[in-house]
Design a protein around this motif. Structure first.
Motif, PDB file in Angstrom:
ATOM      1  N   LEU A 210       0.873  -1.174   0.000  1.00 33.26           N
ATOM      2  CA  LEU A 210       0.000   0.000   0.000  1.00 33.26           C
ATOM      3  C   LEU A 210       0.903   1.215   0.000  1.00 33.26           C
ATOM      4  CD1 LEU A 210      -2.660  -0.692   2.803  1.00 33.26           C
ATOM      5  CD2 LEU A 210      -2.847  -1.132   0.342  1.00 33.26           C
ATOM      6  N   ILE A 211       0.765   2.046  -1.005  1.00 35.04           N
ATOM      7  CA  ILE A 211       1.570   3.267  -1.022  1.00 35.04           C
ATOM      8  C   ILE A 211       0.648   4.464  -1.208  1.00 35.04           C
ATOM      9  CG2 ILE A 211       3.617   2.055  -1.902  1.00 35.04           C
ATOM     10  CD1 ILE A 211       3.110   3.323  -4.634  1.00 35.04           C
ATOM     11  N   GLY A 212       1.155   5.630  -0.853  1.00 38.41           N
ATOM     12  CA  GLY A 212       0.377   6.857  -0.980  1.00 38.41           C
ATOM     13  C   GLY A 212       0.986   7.908  -0.085  1.00 38.41           C
ATOM     14  N   PRO A 213       0.709   9.168  -0.354  1.00 42.75           N
ATOM     15  CA  PRO A 213       1.289  10.228   0.466  1.00 42.75           C
ATOM     16  C   PRO A 213       0.819  10.161   1.922  1.00 42.75           C
ATOM     17  CG  PRO A 213       0.257  11.120  -1.538  1.00 42.75           C
ATOM     18  CD  PRO A 213      -0.125   9.683  -1.446  1.00 42.75           C
ATOM     19  N   ASN A 214       1.451  10.920   2.787  1.00 44.38           N
ATOM     20  CA  ASN A 214       1.012  11.020   4.186  1.00 44.38           C
ATOM     21  C   ASN A 214      -0.478  11.382   4.231  1.00 44.38           C
ATOM     22  OD1 ASN A 214       4.087  12.641   5.040  1.00 44.38           O
ATOM     23  ND2 ASN A 214       3.503  10.571   5.568  1.00 44.38           N
ATOM     24  N   GLY A 215      -1.206  10.696   5.090  1.00 47.87           N
ATOM     25  CA  GLY A 215      -2.617  11.025   5.276  1.00 47.87           C
ATOM     26  C   GLY A 215      -3.527  10.496   4.183  1.00 47.87           C
TER      27      GLY A 215
ATOM     28  N   THR B 229       9.535  -0.793   7.937  1.00 50.24           N
ATOM     29  CA  THR B 229      10.964  -0.534   7.710  1.00 50.24           C
ATOM     30  C   THR B 229      11.380   0.876   8.110  1.00 50.24           C
ATOM     31  OG1 THR B 229      10.449   0.097   5.440  1.00 50.24           O
ATOM     32  CG2 THR B 229      11.124  -2.173   5.790  1.00 50.24           C
ATOM     33  N   ASN B 230      10.464   1.650   8.694  1.00 49.67           N
ATOM     34  CA  ASN B 230      10.783   3.085   8.782  1.00 49.67           C
ATOM     35  C   ASN B 230      11.907   3.455   9.746  1.00 49.67           C
ATOM     36  OD1 ASN B 230       9.263   2.753  11.028  1.00 49.67           O
ATOM     37  ND2 ASN B 230       7.863   4.454  10.687  1.00 49.67           N
ATOM     38  N   HIS B 231      12.256   2.595  10.687  1.00 43.92           N
ATOM     39  CA  HIS B 231      13.413   2.926  11.545  1.00 43.92           C
ATOM     40  C   HIS B 231      14.635   2.074  11.212  1.00 43.92           C
ATOM     41  CE1 HIS B 231      11.339   5.568  14.292  1.00 43.92           C
ATOM     42  NE2 HIS B 231      10.388   4.678  14.475  1.00 43.92           N
ATOM     43  N   LEU B 232      14.534   1.264  10.181  1.00 42.39           N
ATOM     44  CA  LEU B 232      15.582   0.252   9.987  1.00 42.39           C
ATOM     45  C   LEU B 232      16.684   0.726   9.048  1.00 42.39           C
ATOM     46  CD1 LEU B 232      13.490  -3.030   9.637  1.00 42.39           C
ATOM     47  CD2 LEU B 232      14.237  -1.836  11.684  1.00 42.39           C
ATOM     48  N   ASP B 233      17.904   0.266   9.313  1.00 43.19           N
ATOM     49  CA  ASP B 233      18.996   0.517   8.377  1.00 43.19           C
ATOM     50  C   ASP B 233      18.731  -0.284   7.107  1.00 43.19           C
ATOM     51  OD1 ASP B 233      20.389  -2.146   8.432  1.00 43.19           O
ATOM     52  OD2 ASP B 233      20.634  -1.648  10.541  1.00 43.19           O
ATOM     53  N   ILE B 234      19.441   0.041   6.055  1.00 44.16           N
ATOM     54  CA  ILE B 234      19.106  -0.518   4.746  1.00 44.16           C
ATOM     55  C   ILE B 234      19.222  -2.054   4.732  1.00 44.16           C
ATOM     56  CG2 ILE B 234      21.427  -0.037   3.789  1.00 44.16           C
ATOM     57  CD1 ILE B 234      18.085   0.104   1.861  1.00 44.16           C
TER      58      ILE B 234
ATOM     59  N   LEU C 172       4.040   1.022   2.806  1.00 44.59           N
ATOM     60  CA  LEU C 172       5.451   1.401   2.646  1.00 44.59           C
ATOM     61  C   LEU C 172       5.559   2.799   2.068  1.00 44.59           C
ATOM     62  CD1 LEU C 172       7.003  -1.750   0.899  1.00 44.59           C
ATOM     63  CD2 LEU C 172       7.699  -0.841   3.120  1.00 44.59           C
ATOM     64  N   HIS C 173       6.585   3.524   2.499  1.00 42.66           N
ATOM     65  CA  HIS C 173       6.856   4.813   1.857  1.00 42.66           C
ATOM     66  C   HIS C 173       7.953   4.695   0.815  1.00 42.66           C
ATOM     67  CE1 HIS C 173       4.207   7.695   3.561  1.00 42.66           C
ATOM     68  NE2 HIS C 173       4.463   7.293   4.786  1.00 42.66           N
ATOM     69  N   ASP C 174       8.832   3.706   0.989  1.00 49.56           N
ATOM     70  CA  ASP C 174       9.944   3.589   0.053  1.00 49.56           C
ATOM     71  C   ASP C 174       9.453   2.883  -1.215  1.00 49.56           C
ATOM     72  OD1 ASP C 174      12.211   2.628  -1.408  1.00 49.56           O
ATOM     73  OD2 ASP C 174      13.435   3.027   0.366  1.00 49.56           O
ATOM     74  N   LEU C 175       9.331   3.663  -2.271  1.00 51.73           N
ATOM     75  CA  LEU C 175       8.705   3.131  -3.482  1.00 51.73           C
ATOM     76  C   LEU C 175       9.598   2.094  -4.156  1.00 51.73           C
ATOM     77  CD1 LEU C 175       7.205   6.459  -4.875  1.00 51.73           C
ATOM     78  CD2 LEU C 175       6.206   4.834  -3.264  1.00 51.73           C
ATOM     79  N   ASN C 176      10.908   2.241  -4.020  1.00 54.47           N
ATOM     80  CA  ASN C 176      11.789   1.224  -4.621  1.00 54.47           C
ATOM     81  C   ASN C 176      11.699  -0.096  -3.867  1.00 54.47           C
ATOM     82  OD1 ASN C 176      13.022   2.238  -7.022  1.00 54.47           O
ATOM     83  ND2 ASN C 176      14.044   3.769  -5.731  1.00 54.47           N
TER      84      ASN C 176
ATOM     85  N   PHE D  95       9.780  -5.744  -3.675  1.00 58.74           N
ATOM     86  CA  PHE D  95       9.296  -6.855  -2.854  1.00 58.74           C
ATOM     87  C   PHE D  95       7.800  -7.156  -2.996  1.00 58.74           C
ATOM     88  CE2 PHE D  95      13.252  -5.723  -0.723  1.00 58.74           C
ATOM     89  CZ  PHE D  95      13.817  -6.981  -0.628  1.00 58.74           C
ATOM     90  N   CYS D  96       7.033  -6.281  -3.639  1.00 54.71           N
ATOM     91  CA  CYS D  96       5.590  -6.528  -3.686  1.00 54.71           C
ATOM     92  C   CYS D  96       5.190  -7.168  -5.008  1.00 54.71           C
ATOM     93  CB  CYS D  96       4.823  -5.213  -3.502  1.00 54.71           C
ATOM     94  SG  CYS D  96       5.156  -4.482  -1.895  1.00 54.71           S
ATOM     95  N   ASP D  97       4.243  -8.103  -4.933  1.00 53.11           N
ATOM     96  CA  ASP D  97       3.693  -8.685  -6.159  1.00 53.11           C
ATOM     97  C   ASP D  97       2.779  -7.686  -6.835  1.00 53.11           C
ATOM     98  OD1 ASP D  97       4.778 -11.366  -5.794  1.00 53.11           O
ATOM     99  OD2 ASP D  97       3.489 -11.402  -4.027  1.00 53.11           O
ATOM    100  N   ARG D  98       1.982  -7.020  -5.994  1.00 54.44           N
ATOM    101  CA  ARG D  98       1.114  -5.968  -6.525  1.00 54.44           C
ATOM    102  C   ARG D  98       1.120  -4.778  -5.574  1.00 54.44           C
ATOM    103  NH1 ARG D  98      -4.499  -8.056  -8.158  1.00 54.44           N
ATOM    104  NH2 ARG D  98      -4.280  -9.414  -6.358  1.00 54.44           N
TER     105      ARG D  98
END
Ligand SMILES: Nc1ncnc2c1ncn2[C@@H]1O[C@H](COP(=O)(O)OP(=O)(O)OP(=O)(O)O)[C@@H](O)[C@H]1O
Ligand SMILES: [Mg+2]
Length: 277
Positions: free
Chosen positions: A33-38, A166-171, A192-196, A201-204
């Motif tokens: 699931l991606i999208g801007p804040n809020g 993943t938001n606090h994790l190192d790469i 997720l916020h990281d689009l790459n 990792f996502c199928d869809r």
């Protein structure tokens, strides 16, 4: 386990926050699931996990209406890793992960070897076994996040909902956690916020904007330059063959701010320079 959501709508005080969202996730699939804040990612995840009742629409898990499945039974099948998990302070790492076993235990049964094994394996999987005796309070942000993921893994779920895991994790740990979720025999839905990372990792992927679905499909079909511009308000180049790889290009409007002066030092001739890949 499959998940099907039909026309989910939810809001508060007259404001619609999730608007007519439908989706399906096949057994073993990873949906991003991606999208801007809020935009409603966390709200949609809670609806999908049955933690919140939609005002209209419904969710089916393996063909069963989630609203009719008892909470305890759901907790044996589904785990939820919240965006900002808090935990009582005076506990050890192992105590936190042990909580994941609660749905599997009855009031009469004691702590079993199977419970112990699930906790140990979960801690090993997130690379936190050596911290098992440490006080929760003294962990770093990323370590806490990994422990919360371990708690969810100890639950031995068939479906996992992860809100920005993943938001606090190192790469290294970002990649390891997502690889792990994919490797396990699980159906997963991950905000997720990281689009790459989503592309990798996502199928869809489902893209939300102001609570509504803007796009739903494979990373390749969804992550286009025009979508990134319209929904995320960034200029980017989308490369890559099988899976898209996004290279963000700070646009003209970024050129005047002091924080991006570095880009002006190496003019590309177009007013911006692509970030190194
Ligand atoms: N219980 C609530 N009461 C009022 N407003 C709410 C409530 N829950 C969510 N919202 C609002 O709904 C919108 C969507 O919130 P949500 O947390 O789902 O977004 P999100 O996509 O997860 O954002 P982020 O990327 O910042 O985590 C936000 O504007 C938020 O302020
Ligand atoms: Mg959120």
């Amino acid at each position: 386990m499959s998940i099907i959501a039909r026309n989910l709508t939810w809001g508060v005080r007259g404001r619609t926050i999730v608007s007519d969202v439908s989706l399906s996730v096949a057994p073993g699939e990873t949906l991003g699931l991606i999208g801007p804040n809020g935009s409603g990612k966390s709200s949609l995840l809670r609806l999908l996990a049955g933690l919140r009742q939609p005002q209209s629409g419904g969710v089916e898990i393996n063909g069963r209406d989630i609203a009719r499945v008892p909470r305890r039974a759901l907790a044996r099948e589904m785990a939820f890793v919240r965006q900002d998990s808090a935990t009582d302070t005076n506990v050890t790492v192992r105590d936190v992960v042990r909580l994941g076993r609660t749905p599997h235990r009855s009031a009469l049964s004691g702590w079993t070897a199977a419970d112990e094994q699930a906790v140990t394996m979960a801690l090993e999987r997130v690379d936190m076994i050596s911290h098992r005796g440490q006080s929760w309070q003294t962990l770093s942000g990323g370590e806490r996040q990994r422990v919360h993921i371990a708690r969810a893994l100890a639950q031995s779920p068939q479906v996992m909902f992860l809100d920005e895991p993943t938001n606090h994790l190192d790469i290294h740990h970002q990649i390891e956690i997502l690889r792990l979720v994919r490797r396990l025999d699980l159906t997963s839905i991950i905000a997720l916020h990281d689009l790459n990372l989503a592309a990798m990792f996502c199928d869809r992927i489902l893209v939300l904007r102001e609570g509504a679905t803007v796009a739903f499909g494979t990373p390749r079909t969804v992550l286009t330059e025009s979508l990134l511009r319209e929904v995320f308000r960034v200029e980017a180049k989308v490369n890559g063959a099988e899976r898209p790889h996004i290279v963000f290009c700070p646009g003209q409007e970024f050129g005047s701010g002091p924080t991006v002066r570095q880009w002006d030092d190496e003019p590309s001739g177009q007013g911006f320079r692509a970030l190194p890949g």
